[in-house]
Scaffold this motif. Structure first.
Motif, PDB file in Angstrom:
ATOM      1  N   SER A   1     -11.062   4.407 -94.979  1.00  0.00           N
ATOM      2  CA  SER A   1     -12.509   4.452 -94.839  1.00  0.00           C
ATOM      3  C   SER A   1     -12.907   5.526 -93.826  1.00  0.00           C
ATOM      4  O   SER A   1     -12.207   5.729 -92.832  1.00  0.00           O
ATOM      5  CB  SER A   1     -13.022   3.097 -94.361  1.00  0.00           C
ATOM      6  N   PRO A   2     -14.015   6.218 -94.044  1.00  0.00           N
ATOM      7  CA  PRO A   2     -14.489   7.177 -93.056  1.00  0.00           C
ATOM      8  C   PRO A   2     -14.826   6.510 -91.710  1.00  0.00           C
ATOM      9  O   PRO A   2     -14.826   7.164 -90.681  1.00  0.00           O
ATOM     10  CB  PRO A   2     -15.748   7.768 -93.694  1.00  0.00           C
ATOM     11  N   LEU A   3     -15.088   5.214 -91.728  1.00  0.00           N
ATOM     12  CA  LEU A   3     -15.381   4.513 -90.479  1.00  0.00           C
ATOM     13  C   LEU A   3     -14.131   4.287 -89.635  1.00  0.00           C
ATOM     14  O   LEU A   3     -14.229   3.822 -88.504  1.00  0.00           O
ATOM     15  CB  LEU A   3     -16.071   3.180 -90.763  1.00  0.00           C
ATOM     16  N   ASP A   4     -12.953   4.603 -90.175  1.00  0.00           N
ATOM     17  CA  ASP A   4     -11.731   4.518 -89.386  1.00  0.00           C
ATOM     18  C   ASP A   4     -11.635   5.653 -88.372  1.00  0.00           C
ATOM     19  O   ASP A   4     -10.909   5.539 -87.388  1.00  0.00           O
ATOM     20  CB  ASP A   4     -10.495   4.534 -90.295  1.00  0.00           C
ATOM     21  N   ASP A   5     -12.345   6.744 -88.620  1.00  0.00           N
ATOM     22  CA  ASP A   5     -12.389   7.862 -87.673  1.00  0.00           C
ATOM     23  C   ASP A   5     -13.338   7.488 -86.525  1.00  0.00           C
ATOM     24  O   ASP A   5     -14.516   7.204 -86.764  1.00  0.00           O
ATOM     25  CB  ASP A   5     -12.885   9.124 -88.388  1.00  0.00           C
ATOM     26  N   PRO A   6     -12.865   7.484 -85.275  1.00  0.00           N
ATOM     27  CA  PRO A   6     -13.704   7.043 -84.152  1.00  0.00           C
ATOM     28  C   PRO A   6     -14.983   7.857 -83.970  1.00  0.00           C
ATOM     29  O   PRO A   6     -16.030   7.303 -83.612  1.00  0.00           O
ATOM     30  CB  PRO A   6     -12.794   7.179 -82.931  1.00  0.00           C
ATOM     31  N   GLN A   7     -14.933   9.158 -84.213  1.00  0.00           N
ATOM     32  CA  GLN A   7     -16.130   9.985 -84.035  1.00  0.00           C
ATOM     33  C   GLN A   7     -17.189   9.661 -85.095  1.00  0.00           C
ATOM     34  O   GLN A   7     -18.378   9.538 -84.783  1.00  0.00           O
ATOM     35  CB  GLN A   7     -15.781  11.460 -84.082  1.00  0.00           C
ATOM     36  N   LYS A   8     -16.766   9.542 -86.330  1.00  0.00           N
ATOM     37  CA  LYS A   8     -17.710   9.199 -87.400  1.00  0.00           C
ATOM     38  C   LYS A   8     -18.268   7.792 -87.212  1.00  0.00           C
ATOM     39  O   LYS A   8     -19.442   7.542 -87.448  1.00  0.00           O
ATOM     40  CB  LYS A   8     -17.049   9.321 -88.770  1.00  0.00           C
ATOM     41  N   ALA A   9     -17.412   6.882 -86.779  1.00  0.00           N
ATOM     42  CA  ALA A   9     -17.866   5.506 -86.551  1.00  0.00           C
ATOM     43  C   ALA A   9     -18.867   5.455 -85.400  1.00  0.00           C
ATOM     44  O   ALA A   9     -19.881   4.753 -85.487  1.00  0.00           O
ATOM     45  CB  ALA A   9     -16.676   4.602 -86.266  1.00  0.00           C
ATOM     46  N   ALA A  10     -18.613   6.205 -84.335  1.00  0.00           N
ATOM     47  CA  ALA A  10     -19.534   6.219 -83.190  1.00  0.00           C
ATOM     48  C   ALA A  10     -20.889   6.781 -83.607  1.00  0.00           C
ATOM     49  O   ALA A  10     -21.941   6.247 -83.213  1.00  0.00           O
ATOM     50  CB  ALA A  10     -18.940   7.042 -82.052  1.00  0.00           C
TER      51      ALA A  10
ATOM     52  N   GLY B   1     -24.088   5.438 -96.209  1.00  0.00           N
ATOM     53  CA  GLY B   1     -24.232   6.768 -95.615  1.00  0.00           C
ATOM     54  C   GLY B   1     -22.948   7.352 -95.067  1.00  0.00           C
ATOM     55  O   GLY B   1     -22.800   8.563 -94.956  1.00  0.00           O
ATOM     56  N   THR B   2     -21.987   6.514 -94.719  1.00  0.00           N
ATOM     57  CA  THR B   2     -20.732   7.016 -94.170  1.00  0.00           C
ATOM     58  C   THR B   2     -19.676   7.241 -95.231  1.00  0.00           C
ATOM     59  O   THR B   2     -18.620   7.795 -94.940  1.00  0.00           O
ATOM     60  CB  THR B   2     -20.161   6.033 -93.128  1.00  0.00           C
ATOM     61  N   GLY B   3     -19.911   6.782 -96.441  1.00  0.00           N
ATOM     62  CA  GLY B   3     -18.911   6.913 -97.501  1.00  0.00           C
ATOM     63  C   GLY B   3     -17.949   5.747 -97.539  1.00  0.00           C
ATOM     64  O   GLY B   3     -16.952   5.773 -98.256  1.00  0.00           O
ATOM     65  N   HIS B   4     -18.238   4.719 -96.763  1.00  0.00           N
ATOM     66  CA  HIS B   4     -17.368   3.545 -96.739  1.00  0.00           C
ATOM     67  C   HIS B   4     -17.331   2.864 -98.105  1.00  0.00           C
ATOM     68  O   HIS B   4     -16.295   2.332 -98.503  1.00  0.00           O
ATOM     69  CB  HIS B   4     -17.855   2.569 -95.667  1.00  0.00           C
ATOM     70  N   ASP B   5     -18.435   2.912 -98.836  1.00  0.00           N
ATOM     71  CA  ASP B   5     -18.489   2.279-100.154  1.00  0.00           C
ATOM     72  C   ASP B   5     -17.518   2.933-101.136  1.00  0.00           C
ATOM     73  O   ASP B   5     -16.932   2.255-101.979  1.00  0.00           O
ATOM     74  CB  ASP B   5     -19.901   2.354-100.736  1.00  0.00           C
ATOM     75  N   GLU B   6     -17.355   4.240-101.031  1.00  0.00           N
ATOM     76  CA  GLU B   6     -16.483   4.947-101.965  1.00  0.00           C
ATOM     77  C   GLU B   6     -15.009   4.666-101.696  1.00  0.00           C
ATOM     78  O   GLU B   6     -14.166   4.878-102.558  1.00  0.00           O
ATOM     79  CB  GLU B   6     -16.727   6.460-101.910  1.00  0.00           C
TER      80      GLU B   6
END
Length: 98
Positions: free
Chosen positions: A5-14, A80-85
């Motif tokens: 998931s893109p939310l695994d990246d700390p910068q994108k998650a922040a 918006g973060t691409g987590h769904d994909e």
């Protein structure tokens, strides 16, 4: 296996969570305004409502707006973060096995 998931990246998650908090601050201010307006309109009508009616109205409007804003904010965060994909649809694989 699930994709990363893109939310695994700390910068994108922040960044995503900061945007979510900004949305929730806006919703809080909007909710306070709407509750104040609703209470002012109720008071202006001059009805014989008790203080409990005003408290219930304020809590009902406030809770509903904040809950709706929070849930929609989470939908926007996920989309918006691409987590769904990154989610794998296992139902397609199950259908092919049958």
């Amino acid at each position: 296996m699930a994709r990363k998931s893109p939310l695994d990246d700390p910068q994108k998650a922040a960044y995503a969570w900061a945007r979510y908090r900004r949305l929730m601050r806006f919703m809080l201010l909007l909710t306070i305004g709407v509750v104040a307006l609703a209470l002012a309109l109720l008071y202006k009508q001059g009805s014989a409502a008790t203080v409990h009616f005003y408290i219930a109205t304020a809590l009902g409007i406030g809770f509903t707006m904040l809950l709706t804003g929070g849930l929609m904010g989470l939908v926007f965060l996920s989309s918006g973060t691409g987590h769904d994909e990154s989610v794998t649809d296992l139902s397609d694989e199950h259908d092919r096995k049958d």
